[in-house]
Design an enzyme around this catalytic site. Structure first.
Site, PDB file in Angstrom:
ATOM      1  N   ASP A 166       0.792  -1.658  -0.190  1.00 33.75           N
ATOM      2  CA  ASP A 166      -0.046  -0.260   0.019  1.00 33.75           C
ATOM      3  C   ASP A 166       0.698   1.562  -0.034  1.00 33.75           C
ATOM      4  O   ASP A 166       0.730   2.080   0.723  1.00 33.75           O
ATOM      5  CB  ASP A 166      -1.140  -0.604   1.301  1.00 33.75           C
ATOM      6  CG  ASP A 166      -1.942  -1.657   1.232  1.00 33.75           C
ATOM      7  OD1 ASP A 166      -1.390  -2.170   1.518  1.00 33.75           O
ATOM      8  OD2 ASP A 166      -3.085  -0.978   1.185  1.00 33.75           O
ATOM      9  N   HIS A 327     -11.540  -2.212   6.965  1.00 35.08           N
ATOM     10  CA  HIS A 327     -11.506  -3.307   6.178  1.00 35.08           C
ATOM     11  C   HIS A 327     -11.782  -4.855   7.106  1.00 35.08           C
ATOM     12  O   HIS A 327     -11.241  -5.387   6.750  1.00 35.08           O
ATOM     13  CB  HIS A 327     -10.362  -3.761   5.687  1.00 35.08           C
ATOM     14  CG  HIS A 327     -10.084  -2.124   4.473  1.00 35.08           C
ATOM     15  ND1 HIS A 327     -11.198  -1.956   3.586  1.00 35.08           N
ATOM     16  CD2 HIS A 327      -9.045  -1.702   3.889  1.00 35.08           C
ATOM     17  CE1 HIS A 327     -10.020  -1.053   3.358  1.00 35.08           C
ATOM     18  NE2 HIS A 327      -9.831  -0.703   3.003  1.00 35.08           N
ATOM     19  N   HIS A 354      -3.637  -3.949   2.837  1.00 41.21           N
ATOM     20  CA  HIS A 354      -5.082  -3.096   2.261  1.00 41.21           C
ATOM     21  C   HIS A 354      -5.434  -2.081   3.925  1.00 41.21           C
ATOM     22  O   HIS A 354      -6.032  -1.872   3.605  1.00 41.21           O
ATOM     23  CB  HIS A 354      -5.790  -4.648   2.467  1.00 41.21           C
ATOM     24  CG  HIS A 354      -7.482  -4.325   1.914  1.00 41.21           C
ATOM     25  ND1 HIS A 354      -7.291  -3.026   1.030  1.00 41.21           N
ATOM     26  CD2 HIS A 354      -8.296  -4.738   2.163  1.00 41.21           C
ATOM     27  CE1 HIS A 354      -8.880  -3.230   0.662  1.00 41.21           C
ATOM     28  NE2 HIS A 354      -9.902  -3.976   1.121  1.00 41.21           N
ATOM     29  N   HIS A 356      -4.362   0.321   6.482  1.00 44.97           N
ATOM     30  CA  HIS A 356      -3.047   0.720   6.689  1.00 44.97           C
ATOM     31  C   HIS A 356      -2.558   1.286   8.226  1.00 44.97           C
ATOM     32  O   HIS A 356      -2.587   2.154   8.546  1.00 44.97           O
ATOM     33  CB  HIS A 356      -3.487   2.493   6.689  1.00 44.97           C
ATOM     34  CG  HIS A 356      -4.036   2.234   4.159  1.00 44.97           C
ATOM     35  ND1 HIS A 356      -4.835   3.246   4.211  1.00 44.97           N
ATOM     36  CD2 HIS A 356      -3.946   1.397   3.533  1.00 44.97           C
ATOM     37  CE1 HIS A 356      -4.896   2.825   3.137  1.00 44.97           C
ATOM     38  NE2 HIS A 356      -4.284   1.760   2.814  1.00 44.97           N
TER      39      HIS A 356
HETATM   40 FE   LIG Z   1      -6.361  -1.920  -0.259  1.00 45.64          FE
END
Ligand SMILES: [Fe+2]
Length: 468
Positions: A166, A327, A354, A356
């Protein structure tokens, strides 16, 4: 001599209580104070984005593994003004014999954006463990880079991977990449766990930001292969502006050696490198039963030869064990499909992005539980299970995930909302030394380090080897 019976019983009970405390604890939530403001993208005129001088000079140069076992490299680059040449000249260090390979060039359009001339060229039959120079471009505007091929695949071959996820193109992204480059532990290849440029955060997915990102990371990825995983920011699915083909910019710009792994799409594949067998999966391609990805993985796992490649790692963008609000449970349906395979085939480590932030799990599995036998413990320690590491902390524009589910679930061993990167040093078939570096510490300091033991050759509990 010896303990009295009473003392022995007391010690036994004390040890049992202590052990229970360890088992029931939800691990460590770091108290490290990190910045909470959002990350700022570097402006277009930043020096990290500058174009190389000269007419039609090759830019955005990057390499990745080009075959299944490390004897080929895919070289990619962009020429801005005209197609130019798709030939790569290359030669081994200490050799004046030049070779050349011919690639191909293509362009693509995305909404109102037209790409430069994107070249991909696979150079094959390289010798192992050899430094090669390579040159792209023509006439007065050639550029020369170099890479070192990995050692021949074998069970006790040491090798060091970097881990980045990321990344994006903010000031924090630049700090992460700099820290990786300056790390005294020298990564030889990067396992990249998805979400590259974050171009899709700009109006109409401004693909200029795909170009700037590639110029930004060239200083690393032109010299060592980055192994690509696709994330949601590679989808670029935008039917509202007529862009209905998922992964369009990514697939034009980045190549993976999927055909060599008998895969039918570039988003799921495997490579062997040194003593590791690495499986890359796609969170954003179909993975249910009978799908191409499911079928490929079902056929791939029995092929892994732990006598040849003792280490089995998986890269997948969306984490299966994640205790941040951000998420939360997005990886759950894929976990349900594949987790029992990972346990049965003794996957050592699973790396995701995904989210952070940073998180490391215990060795846990959730496969004994099902909706019929509801009396079973849903998540339990399992020495055949992988450790799940979330390392989506590269520094992208969306900022840190700071809200965590409370209390910390017992599957979560360590979690911290900081940017950073990690290194994975394979020592032999039984031991790998893993370190996570938070940016704020400076690159010489490891925020946490531990030994992981191989699940096939040395399946001993390694949950207590962590130290900060
Ligand atoms: Fe992501």
């Amino acid at each position: 001599m010896g303990l009295s019976k009473t003392t022995f019983v007391f010690c036994f009970l004390a040890a049992a209580v202590l052990n229970a405390a360890v088992l029931c604890s939800g691990g460590i939530t770091s108290s490290f104070v990190r910045k909470v403001e959002s990350s700022v993208e570097m402006p277009l005129d930043s020096d990290v984005f500058k174009t190389p001088p000269g007419y039609n000079a090759p830019q955005q140069v990057h390499i990745t593994q080009g075959d299944h076992k490390g004897k080929a490299v895919i070289v990619s680059w962009v020429t801005p003004d005209e197609p130019g040449s798709s030939i790569v000249q290359f030669w081994a260090e200490n050799s004046n014999q030049k070779h050349q390979a011919k690639g191909r060039v293509k362009t693509y359009k995305y909404y109102n954006y037209t790409s430069g001339y994107i070249h991909h060229c696979t150079i094959r039959n390289l010798n192992y463990n050899t430094k090669y120079y390579y040159e792209v471009g023509t006439g007065k505007t050639t550029r020369t880079f170099w890479f070192t091929t990995p050692p021949e695949v074998g069970p006790d071959v040491p090798y060091t991977f970097g881990l980045i996820g990321d990344l994006g193109q903010t000031y924090d992204s630049n700090e992460t990449l700099t820290h990786y480059e300056k790390n005294p532990v020298k990564g030889q290849a990067v396992l990249f766990v998805g979400d590259l440029s974050y171009a899709d955060n700009h109006p109409n997915h401004d693909n200029v930001r795909w170009d700037t990102w590639a110029r930004f990371v060239e200083r690393s990825v032109a010299y060592q292969p980055w192994i690509w995983t696709t994330g949601n920011h590679e989808l670029d699915y935008a039917p509202e502006i007529g862009e209905k083909k998922p992964f369009k910019p990514f697939t034009h710009r980045y190549q993976t050696p999927y055909k060599a792994a008998n895969s039918t799409a570039p988003f799921w594949y495997s490579i062997k490198r040194a003593s590791a067998h690495i499986i890359v999966l796609s969170s954003y391609s179909a993975y249910g039963k009978y799908t191409p990805q499911y079928q490929w993985l079902e056929e791939e796992l029995p092929k892994v030869n732990r006598s040849e490649t003792p280490w089995l790692f998986v890269l997948v963008h969306s984490p299966w064990y994640n205790s941040y609000d951000y998420h939360f449970m997005e990886g759950e349906s894929m976990r349900v499909m594949y987790e029992s395979w990972f346990v049965n085939y003794k996957v050592d480590l699973v790396f995701s992005g995904h989210v952070h932030a940073y998180e490391r799990s215990e060795r846990v599995s959730n496969i004994a539980y099902n909706i019929v036998n509801g009396d079973c413990t849903p998540v339990e320690r399992d020495q055949s299970a992988p450790v799940y590491i979330t390392i989506g902390d590269g520094g992208n524009i969306e900022g840190l995930a700071t809200v965590m589910t409370e209390p910390q679930p017992k599957y979560s061993a360590y979690r911290e909302a900081s940017f950073g990167h990690a290194t994975l040093e394979i020592k032999n078939r039984t031991h790998v030394y893993y370190s996570w570096h938070r940016n704020q510490d400076g690159y010489a300091v490891k925020a946490e380090s531990m030994w992981f033991f191989n699940r096939y050759w040395h399946p001993v509990d390694d949950s207590t080897t962590a130290h900060s």
